[in-house]
Design a protein around this motif. Structure first.
Motif, short mmCIF file in Angstrom:
data_model
loop_
_atom_site.label_atom_id
_atom_site.label_comp_id
_atom_site.label_asym_id
_atom_site.label_seq_id
_atom_site.Cartn_x
_atom_site.Cartn_y
_atom_site.Cartn_z
N ILE A 89 2.23 3.52 0.00
CA ILE A 89 1.93 3.78 -1.21
C ILE A 89 1.61 5.66 -1.78
O ILE A 89 1.79 5.96 -2.71
N ARG A 113 3.55 8.32 -4.48
CA ARG A 113 3.56 8.21 -5.91
C ARG A 113 4.32 9.51 -6.37
O ARG A 113 5.05 9.60 -7.49
N ILE A 171 11.37 0.79 -1.69
CA ILE A 171 10.85 1.22 -3.20
C ILE A 171 11.50 0.86 -4.77
O ILE A 171 12.73 1.10 -4.61
N ARG A 230 -1.20 -7.21 -4.44
CA ARG A 230 0.11 -8.13 -3.10
C ARG A 230 0.76 -9.55 -3.52
O ARG A 230 -0.17 -10.33 -3.48
N ASP A 288 4.23 -5.46 -3.05
CA ASP A 288 3.24 -4.45 -3.97
C ASP A 288 3.51 -3.47 -4.33
O ASP A 288 4.21 -2.74 -3.68
N ILE A 307 3.04 -0.26 -6.98
CA ILE A 307 2.77 1.21 -7.10
C ILE A 307 2.11 1.58 -8.16
O ILE A 307 2.71 1.33 -9.28
N ARG A 308 0.67 2.10 -8.34
CA ARG A 308 0.05 1.89 -9.41
C ARG A 308 -0.39 3.38 -9.71
O ARG A 308 -0.69 4.22 -8.63
N SER A 309 -0.01 4.31 -11.05
CA SER A 309 -1.15 5.69 -11.36
C SER A 309 -2.32 5.63 -11.44
O SER A 309 -3.10 4.37 -11.04
N PHE A 339 7.15 -0.17 -7.27
CA PHE A 339 6.83 -1.33 -6.43
C PHE A 339 7.03 -1.33 -4.59
O PHE A 339 8.20 -0.36 -4.59
N VAL A 340 6.59 -1.37 -3.94
CA VAL A 340 6.99 -1.56 -2.40
C VAL A 340 7.03 -2.97 -1.94
O VAL A 340 6.69 -4.11 -1.91
#
Lengths: 481, 269
Positions: free
Chosen positions: A54, A58, A92, A133, A147, A149-151, A159-160
């Motif tokens: 993560i 990004r 991803i 998650r 999971d 993934i956020r900025s 997402f992972v």
């Protein structure tokens, strides 16, 4: 099998086996613990890998760089357990839930919709449902982690998607077994000999004690006492003390035995002296009577000759008796004659007359007599004197000398109380040791044994006590002299 | 990529993924070779993208650059040819379309890429982008109709992406793919060529215009004469080349014409 080995081998061998057993147990427990921890460790490692992905992915997502995302996943997947065996994979997903790039593009091809679609025949969460998650346990045992993934401002960048198949959680038994084998080999190689050495060292005092015990009775106790190992071990010290105590007891017992042997020798000498005195004393009364007869009736030729002849035979008997007791003095003995019984009766007649006892005797000789006269006369005299004693005053004593080709028998019965077999045996046993007055019967027993005959109570006679002395009608054995 | 230190003056040459430029030992040997012949230290500077090298060149941080024919024609007004490599004796190469080796291949040509994933090399690459754009257009496939198209920052990575099936197909420099095959790289073994372009002018070495100097001329001479000695020939063999030629801008006319037909190429008429 172990118990058959010597104790000083058992200890080191047992210690070595204990070391081996401990190594096996420790290894087995460790392997079991590792197996139990495998799933937790795998998930923990996955967690760290996802955090790493993560953080790295990004800027790549922002730059829409599929290749670099793929490179990152390909390298990171090497950290995930099972990835090398194609049992784990990372991907991803773009914000719409499709594959942006995956570590294994064959199974997770680029652009494939994942979120909201069926995965392993099980519906996955939609994009909107994955706000943090999500760990999904699939029906086939595999685990899926999703999971977001956020900025920095909280916008979903993607997402992972992580999948680990059930087989990746299974313990690597081959590896565990290999590790266990190495552990056991090391234990056997290093600790086994050490255990053996320690065991040998522990058992060494035991071996020395055994050697000392084996030498007890052969070597000087003083030397043996010096060889008893001195050790600080309380148990071994007690054994050593016990061995020393045993040696002391043996010393004392040996001294007691020596004393007892000496006392027995003295007793034997006394008994023999008493027996000799008895055997000499027996005919003396008759001989004294004969001298009295000679003094009173010696003027008569026939009586004088007969009395002198009686005196001669009586003295000869004493001489033969004494000679039999003196191995260095060999005296020729004549065979028994039928008239010897009359002689003996004459010798005891004086005693009988004092007690008013009637003596009857009978000679039944059918064959030549070959038995030596001295022991037979001794037996006849002893048995007659005993019978007179047993018959009591005014009693009656009967004597019978019987001989055939094979055997010579002498019966003596008296009118006294009947003697039972048990009483007879008790009398014999008592006379052998304690009753110096009754040596007659004991001597008869000994002579019967020496002449390979028997001396016993006549079982056919039930009204009176009748003793039977029986020997083979042959010359005495060479050893008699 | 350091060479014997002959003072502060040195020549810096920028490299792009037109060659397999990640072999440090080879670049060191090549730099030392050129340094001896020029009399000045030569250093190679490698970057993943063509644009990065062009930026360095235009900002005079490097003296020369080995770029693709497409950026040469695009920035022709500011660049002049230093030399053109000879591949099999010719200053030409081809672009390839490669796919993964599978039992049931899904892609047979450009037209099959609709709804599929295509890997490019670099936005300033002729074979790795411009040719693909032109051929997709010819096949009637809009880039929007691809499932996805992405850049791999190098021809070698195009082969890697296709081999891993990250992409269904890839547009790649034929010279690079053949050189990878000659070096038995695993990615090539898992890909196969399904289309080859017409010959294009080989990616040239360029300098900034009006940059003529004795050192640049000496560098050109050294490159042109590499085929004259054994060490130079060995170095060329490592590059899978046969030599260098002066070249002429007309070599890149076909690229120029192609770029003029591709929207967004910067040369479209």
């Amino acid at each position: 099998m172990l118990r058959r080995l010597p104790y000083r081998v058992q200890i080191p061998l047992g210690l070595s086996l204990a070391v081996l057993l401990a190594a096996v147990l420790v290894t087995a427990i460790t392997a079991r613990a590792q197996a139990q921890n495998a799933r937790r460790d795998t998930l923990s490692l996955l967690d760290r890998a996802v955090v790493l992905v993560i953080a790295q992915v990004r800027p790549l997502l922002v730059a829409d760089d599929t290749w670099r995302v793929f490179s990152l996943l390909r390298d990171t997947a090497q950290l995930v357990p099972g990835a090398d065996a194609d049992r784990a994979r990372l991907a991803i997903l773009s914000p719409d839930g499709a594959v942006f790039a995956a570590s294994d593009p064959v199974k997770l091809e680029t652009g494939r919709q994942v979120l909201g679609e069926a995965w392993r025949e099980q519906p996955l969460l939609s994009v909107l449902e994955v706000d943090h998650r999500k760990q999904l346990a699939m029906s086939d045992g595999s685990v899926v982690l999703i999971d977001p993934i956020r900025s920095e401002d909280g916008q979903i960048l993607g997402f992972v998607f992580t999948e680990v198949e059930a087989a990746a959680f299974a313990p690597d038994w081959a590896s565990l077994a290999r590790t266990a084998l190495i552990g056991i080999l090391l234990a056997v190689t290093l600790l086994g000999p050490l255990g053996w050495w320690v065991g040998k060292r522990m058992a060494r005092p035991v071996g020395r004690l055994v050697a000392v015990i084996e030498r007890i009775g052969r070597d000087d106790p003083g030397v043996l006492r010096d060889d008893v190992p001195r050790t600080t071990d309380p148990e071994l010290s007690r054994i050593g003390d016990a061995v020393e105590q045993l040696m002391g007891e043996l010393d004392r017992r040996k001294a007691a035995e020596a004393r007892a042997l000496s006392a027995e020798r003295l007793a034997t000498v006394g008994k023999m002296t008493a027996a000799v005195a008895h055997e000499i004393n027996n005919p003396l009364a008759g001989l004294l009577t004969a001298t009295q007869t000679l003094r009173l009736h010696g003027s008569t030729e026939a009586i004088r000759l007969r009395t002198i002849d009686l005196l001669d035979r009586g003295l000869q008997q004493i001489r033969t008796t004494v000679a039999a007791l003196l191995p260095q003095a060999r005296t020729e003995d004549r065979p028994l004659e039928p008239g010897d019984l009359e002689d003996i009766v004459t010798l005891v007649k004086g005693t009988a007359e004092k007690q008013k006892i009637e003596i009857r005797y009978q000679v039944e000789v059918e064959s030549a007599l070959r038995v030596p006269s001295a022991p037979l006369r001794q037996v006849m005299l002893n048995l007659l004197l005993n019978a007179l004693k047993a018959a009591g005053d005014s009693g009656m004593v009967s004597a019978r000398l019987q001989a055939d080709e094979a055997r010579v028998r002498f019966y003596v019965s008296n009118s006294g109380p009947v003697l039972s077999v048990e009483r007879f045996k008790c009398t014999l046993a008592a006379e052998s040791g304690k009753d110096p007055r009754g040596f007659g019967l004991w001597v008869c027993q000994e002579l019967a044994s020496h002449l390979q005959g028997r001396f016993e109570l006549d079982s056919l006679e039930t009204q009176h006590t009748c003793l039977l002395f029986e020997v083979p009608n042959r010359e005495a054995p060479e050893s008699q002299s | 990529m350091s060479s014997p230190s002959w003072g502060a003056e040195r020549l810096r040459i920028g490299l792009t993924p037109v060659i397999l430029a990640d072999q440090v030992a080879f670049l060191s040997r090549w730099g030392r070779y050129l340094s001896i012949r020029i009399g000045i230290e030569v250093e190679f500077v490698a970057r993943e993208s063509y644009q990065s090298i062009l930026d360095l060149l235009f900002s005079a941080q490097i003296d020369a650059a080995w770029i693709c024919g497409y950026p040469f024609v695009r920035f022709e007004a500011e660049l002049s040819l230093l030399g053109v490599p000879l591949y099999h004796g010719q200053p030409h190469y081809r672009a390839y379309l490669v796919r993964s080796k599978t039992r049931t291949p899904e892609v047979q040509g450009w037209a099959d890429l609709k709804g599929r994933v295509l890997a490019y090399s670099d936005p300033l690459s002729n074979s790795g982008w411009l040719v693909a754009q032109a051929e997709l257009a010819k096949a009637g496939v809009s880039t929007r109709e691809l499932k996805r198209g992405f850049f791999t920052h190098g021809h070698r990575n195009v082969a890697e992406a296709v081999a891993a099936r990250l992409a269904h197909a890839g547009s790649i420099d034929g010279y690079v793919w053949e050189t990878m095959r000659a070096q038995s790289m695993p990615a090539v073994a898992r890909t196969e060529v399904i289309w080859k372009s017409e010959p294009f002018g080989f990616p040239p070495l360029v300098v900034r215009k009006a940059q003529a100097s004795p050192q640049v001329e000496a560098l050109r001479e050294a490159l042109l004469r590499m085929c004259d000695d054994k060490v130079g020939r060995d170095l060329l063999a490592s590059l899978n080349l046969t030599g260098f030629a002066r070249g002429h801008a007309s070599l890149y006319d076909s690229i120029r014409h192609q770029a003029q037909r591709v929207p967004g190429s910067g040369l479209e008429g």
